[in-house]
Design a protein around this motif. Structure first.
Motif, PDB file in Angstrom:
ATOM      1  N   ASN A 197       0.858  -1.178   0.000  1.00  0.00           N
ATOM      2  CA  ASN A 197       0.000   0.000   0.000  1.00  0.00           C
ATOM      3  C   ASN A 197       0.896   1.231   0.000  1.00  0.00           C
ATOM      4  OD1 ASN A 197      -1.778   2.123   0.691  1.00  0.00           O
ATOM      5  ND2 ASN A 197      -3.147   0.689   1.730  1.00  0.00           N
ATOM      6  N   TRP A 198       0.621   2.174  -0.873  1.00  0.00           N
ATOM      7  CA  TRP A 198       1.461   3.371  -0.927  1.00  0.00           C
ATOM      8  C   TRP A 198       1.472   4.117   0.388  1.00  0.00           C
ATOM      9  CZ3 TRP A 198       5.153   3.845  -4.140  1.00  0.00           C
ATOM     10  CH2 TRP A 198       5.062   3.282  -5.411  1.00  0.00           C
ATOM     11  N   LYS A 199       0.427   3.942   1.194  1.00  0.00           N
ATOM     12  CA  LYS A 199       0.395   4.614   2.496  1.00  0.00           C
ATOM     13  C   LYS A 199       1.557   4.182   3.382  1.00  0.00           C
ATOM     14  CE  LYS A 199      -4.623   5.380   2.615  1.00  0.00           C
ATOM     15  NZ  LYS A 199      -5.902   5.080   3.327  1.00  0.00           N
TER      16      LYS A 199
ATOM     17  N   GLN B 128       1.367  12.582   1.430  1.00  0.00           N
ATOM     18  CA  GLN B 128       0.581  11.481   0.880  1.00  0.00           C
ATOM     19  C   GLN B 128       1.001  11.287  -0.581  1.00  0.00           C
ATOM     20  OE1 GLN B 128      -3.604  12.156   1.697  1.00  0.00           O
ATOM     21  NE2 GLN B 128      -3.314  11.663   3.860  1.00  0.00           N
TER      22      GLN B 128
ATOM     23  N   ASP C 292       0.408   8.957  -2.838  1.00  0.00           N
ATOM     24  CA  ASP C 292      -0.539   8.510  -3.860  1.00  0.00           C
ATOM     25  C   ASP C 292      -1.322   9.673  -4.460  1.00  0.00           C
ATOM     26  OD1 ASP C 292      -1.755   8.801  -1.352  1.00  0.00           O
ATOM     27  OD2 ASP C 292      -3.407   7.467  -1.890  1.00  0.00           O
ATOM     28  N   LYS C 293      -1.495  10.758  -3.696  1.00  0.00           N
ATOM     29  CA  LYS C 293      -2.242  11.914  -4.191  1.00  0.00           C
ATOM     30  C   LYS C 293      -1.339  13.097  -4.511  1.00  0.00           C
ATOM     31  CE  LYS C 293      -6.508  10.672  -1.784  1.00  0.00           C
ATOM     32  NZ  LYS C 293      -7.501  11.094  -0.767  1.00  0.00           N
TER      33      LYS C 293
ATOM     34  N   TRP D 105      -0.835  11.559 -10.471  1.00  0.00           N
ATOM     35  CA  TRP D 105       0.037  10.885  -9.500  1.00  0.00           C
ATOM     36  C   TRP D 105      -0.268   9.385  -9.424  1.00  0.00           C
ATOM     37  CZ3 TRP D 105       4.457  12.565  -8.046  1.00  0.00           C
ATOM     38  CH2 TRP D 105       4.713  13.935  -7.974  1.00  0.00           C
ATOM     39  N   LYS D 106      -1.543   9.028  -9.521  1.00  0.00           N
ATOM     40  CA  LYS D 106      -1.881   7.601  -9.524  1.00  0.00           C
ATOM     41  C   LYS D 106      -1.255   6.913 -10.729  1.00  0.00           C
ATOM     42  CE  LYS D 106      -5.697   4.296  -9.566  1.00  0.00           C
ATOM     43  NZ  LYS D 106      -5.037   3.437 -10.576  1.00  0.00           N
TER      44      LYS D 106
ATOM     45  N   TRP E 211       2.530   6.474 -10.220  1.00  0.00           N
ATOM     46  CA  TRP E 211       2.921   5.357  -9.351  1.00  0.00           C
ATOM     47  C   TRP E 211       2.606   4.007  -9.990  1.00  0.00           C
ATOM     48  CZ3 TRP E 211       6.388   6.873  -6.365  1.00  0.00           C
ATOM     49  CH2 TRP E 211       6.327   8.087  -5.686  1.00  0.00           C
ATOM     50  N   ASP E 212       1.643   3.969 -10.904  1.00  0.00           N
ATOM     51  CA  ASP E 212       1.335   2.716 -11.590  1.00  0.00           C
ATOM     52  C   ASP E 212       2.410   2.321 -12.595  1.00  0.00           C
ATOM     53  OD1 ASP E 212      -0.998   2.346 -10.197  1.00  0.00           O
ATOM     54  OD2 ASP E 212      -2.325   3.090 -11.788  1.00  0.00           O
TER      55      ASP E 212
END
Length: 773
Positions: free
Chosen positions: A26-28, A104, A106-107, A309-310, A313-314
């Motif tokens: 999880n990116w978190k 954060q 992911d965002k 950003w999503k 990261w993908d």
């Protein structure tokens, strides 16, 4: 700008249609979260997008931001910060009590939360990827007021002296007293406009005169003329309430203050940053106002940025020890910091200028790095508009395997813009064609004036730098040429626009060294029909070199890469010329020490000036030796027994011994050096490494760390893809990386076994060689 907005909308659509990735992390887990406020700007957190970078921190209950944007060069060629923003809430939830600041990933934004005496508030800081706007969204559980102060230390003329001039093009040798001319700050009804307008005479003018090019001055590209850098701060239902003075750390400033007209539960502020070359100030202001009012709705803009950003990261990832909950584990840190530094690079995805090796967009008050450097926040060591190619290359090489091809044109266009000036140098000084790019190069394509040297012999060749480190070093441009060729090989990118640059950069060496040989005697080639590459330089280390390994390897590989392109890129006349050039390039030099055959940095050299290991450049970046290549033992002997390589070995800064070790399959060595390079920095934010040999954050430190980790995991040799060539079996990893032919390779290594291998396109599976089997 319209194109970027359209891209943003498309990315938003793609995000909703794309399937969820198969990774088990999880990116978190990689978000950076703090529960205490910062002492000063050295404990700031980076965030950004497009070509804007912010340093964000909360100090003594106030939120502060440094505003950074690519291309903000002043008349002295300093890369200016565009000011500082200070936010204060009334009543103040950050005064005491609970606090959290979280990046954060992911965002692509930072969330700050505070709670004090029943008042809870949240501030979201983010940058629009497709429009140059910084957003601050404030929400609270009760009505509050917000004060936003724009702070400038350039409210008056400044007079940098001595080491402070390392931030500009003058360094230790300014030709006259240096002045940083003041900015203009104008407060209106509900906004503040601020800008720095370059003076009529800039570093460009003085350097052109210094280097004897006045007669062709009007033909040279000049990025400093009419350059205006600044922005606009505004807030809905805010009003201007006055000025204030103060000192932050050692630097006096003045502030211009906006305050919300009424207490509300929600407030929004926006800072628009703009850099342009416009002779008419009003045209610049009109462009600024247009950028400050993008057409789509605020919600759609924010979603488009989050979608970008999503998608980012993908593209790729390297996650080491997935599922681990111990952030003190160094292997886990290596994986997390690889991602954090990649995030920092992505904050300049679409800049007109490349991310600088000496701090990128995220420099801060220098006194926190060196207590004697009591300079303004504009300071960075080794120049603002000065680019050092050996350092810059390490920032951009890792973007191939990470699949961040859209980040690379910023660096490519830097050289493309300078092609004309580089060709003028060759024609004017020596009367031949080809582009002469020096190692330390200004953003207008001429050598740095301090390195060129004001105190030079009158009869010294005006085309040369009179400098012990940099003399005759002009082959690093070929690494950027190779990157351009590799984007075509990896991503099928259209590189037609760069072909003149690549051809001219190669042609320079052919014509220049024949020119030099002709001045020494009647023969332009040696008895084997090869160029006589003398005088030369193997990096900054082996000086007055004869047949430098860095030059030979670069010429061989770039020429071969150019000839491998389809005929649509290289016409028959050019192809014939470069096939001939390939026959004129000497072989890589070798030597024997202690009875062992190894690579040599050059055939001969006069002295050693620095601590690089250019004898191993045939291993990296040029890939002539290594896993899957012949004569591997020669390269291994060089790494293992060459006394200079052993003496110079380190993980600090631009040192690339971690990369050499990975390329040679030396797993334990690669692991040790990579952990040392990519573990948490000594500063609060984990990837603010440095200063090393340069500055903080050290981007060539981070870039070389990224490259080494990628090479431990995946190497490309011709059409083959080697997995785990130097990967420790005790490191579980979840990964996705890119390879030539628009290929992606992803999978998981768990307990020494490869699971869930996915290769796209599927027919490329036959190229995979798993070295852990």
């Amino acid at each position: 700008m319209i194109e970027k907005r359209i891209i943003g909308i498309l990315l938003l659509i793609i995000a909703f249609l794309s399937p969820v990735g198969a990774q088990e992390f999880n990116w978190k887990d990689y978000n950076v979260s703090w529960t205490t406020q910062s002492k000063n700007s050295s404990e700031s957190m980076p965030v950004g997008g497009g070509d804007i970078g912010l340093n964000v921190w909360v100090e003594n209950g106030e939120l502060l931001l440094y505003l950074g944007k690519t291309g903000a060069f002043d008349e002295n060629n300093t890369l200016l910060k565009l000011g500082r923003l200070r936010l204060h809430l009334y009543p103040n939830p950050f005064a005491d009590g609970k606090f959290q600041q979280e990046l954060q990933l992911d965002k692509g934004h930072i969330i700050l939360k505070g709670e004090n005496k029943g008042v809870k508030a949240e501030v979201v800081v983010w940058v629009d990827v497709f429009n140059p706007n910084v957003h601050l969204e404030v929400s609270a559980n009760r009505k509050i007021k917000v004060e936003a102060a724009y702070e400038s230390w350039r409210f008056q003329d400044l007079f940098p002296k001595k080491k402070e001039n390392n931030a500009n093009s003058w360094k230790w040798a300014p030709p006259k007293p240096v002045v940083t001319h003041k900015d203009q700050i104008v407060a209106e009804a509900n906004n503040i406009i601020f800008y720095h307008q370059n003076q009529d005479t800039t570093a460009f003018d003085l350097v052109v005169e210094q280097q004897g090019l006045t007669t062709i001055k009007d033909s040279l590209y000049n990025p400093l003329k009419n350059r205006i850098s600044g922005g606009l701060l505004k807030g809905e239902d805010f009003e201007y309430v006055g000025q204030r003075s103060g000192t932050y750390m050692n630097t006096p400033y003045q502030s211009w203050i906006l305050k919300s007209k009424a207490a509300k539960t929600n407030h929004a502020l926006q800072v628009t940053l703009h850099v342009g070359q416009q002779a008419d100030l009003q045209h610049w202001k009109t462009a600024l106002e247009d950028l400050a009012t993008p057409k789509p709705t605020f919600v759609s803009l924010k979603r488009a940025t989050e979608s970008w950003w999503k998608s980012f990261w993908d593209r790729s990832h390297i996650v080491i020890q997935p599922g681990l909950t111990d952030p003190n584990n160094e292997a886990w840190q290596v994986g997390r910091n690889y991602q954090l530094f990649r995030f920092m690079l992505a904050c300049n995805a679409y800049g007109d200028y490349p991310t600088k090796f000496n701090g990128g967009l995220f420099t801060y008050d220098p006194v926190t790095i060196d207590s004697t450097f009591k300079f303004t926040p504009d300071f960075r060591n080794w120049g603002g508009g000065t680019y050092t190619a050996q350092n810059q290359r390490l920032v951009y090489w890792p973007l191939l395997k990470s699949g961040d091809f859209d980040l690379m044109p910023a660096q490519f266009k830097f050289y493309q813009r300078l092609l004309g000036n580089a060709e003028w140098r060759s024609k004017f000084y020596w009367g031949h064609s080809g582009a002469s790019f020096t190692e330390q190069i200004e953003n207008f394509g001429l050598p740095n004036p301090a390195e060129y040297n004001w105190k030079r012999p009158k009869d010294f060749d005006k085309g040369l730098e009179y400098n012990a480190w940099l003399e005759y070093e002009w082959d690093t441009v070929l690494e950027f040429c190779m990157m351009m060729l590799e984007t075509e090989r990896y991503n099928k990118s259209d590189i037609q626009a760069y072909i003149p640059l690549i051809e001219s950069s190669l042609r320079f060496f052919d014509e220049h060294y024949q020119y030099r040989a002709r001045r020494r005697g009647s023969k332009v080639l040696d008895d084997k029909g090869h160029l006589i590459l003398y005088p030369g330089s193997a990096a900054e280390t082996y000086k007055m070199a004869y047949n430098s390994a860095t030059t030979i390897a670069a010429l061989q590989q770039v020429t071969k890469g150019l000839l491998a392109l389809p005929d649509t890129y290289v016409n028959s006349e050019s192809r014939s010329y470069f096939q001939g050039l390939l026959t004129r390039i000497p072989p890589l030099p070798q030597r024997e020490l202690g009875g062992k055959k190894m690579l040599a940095p050059a055939q001969l050299w006069a002295r050693i000036n620095n601590t690089e290991s250019p004898q191993l450049y045939g291993v990296y970046p040029w890939g002539i030796y290594g896993i899957g290549k012949p004569d591997m033992d020669i390269a291994l002997n060089t790494y293992t027994y060459d006394p200079d390589v052993l003496k110079f070995k380190s993980h600090i800064g631009w040192k690339q011994h971690n990369i050499f070790a990975a390329r040679l399959g030396l797993t334990d060595e690669a692991k040790q050096l990579t952990v040392s390079k990519l573990k948490n920095a000594e500063r609060r934010f984990p990837t603010f490494w440095g200063p090393g040999f340069d500055w903080v954050p050290d981007h060539n430190w981070g870039g070389s760390g990224m490259i080494g980790l990628q090479e431990m995991l995946l190497q490309v040799v011709d059409d083959k893809i080697y997995l785990f060539p130097a990967w420790p079996k005790d490191w579980d990893v979840d990964f996705k990386l890119h390879a030539p032919g628009q290929t992606t390779v992803e999978g998981r290594l768990k307990d020494g076994k490869l699971l869930d291998l996915k290769v796209f396109p599927k027919e490329r599976e036959t190229a995979i060689i798993n070295l852990l089997k």
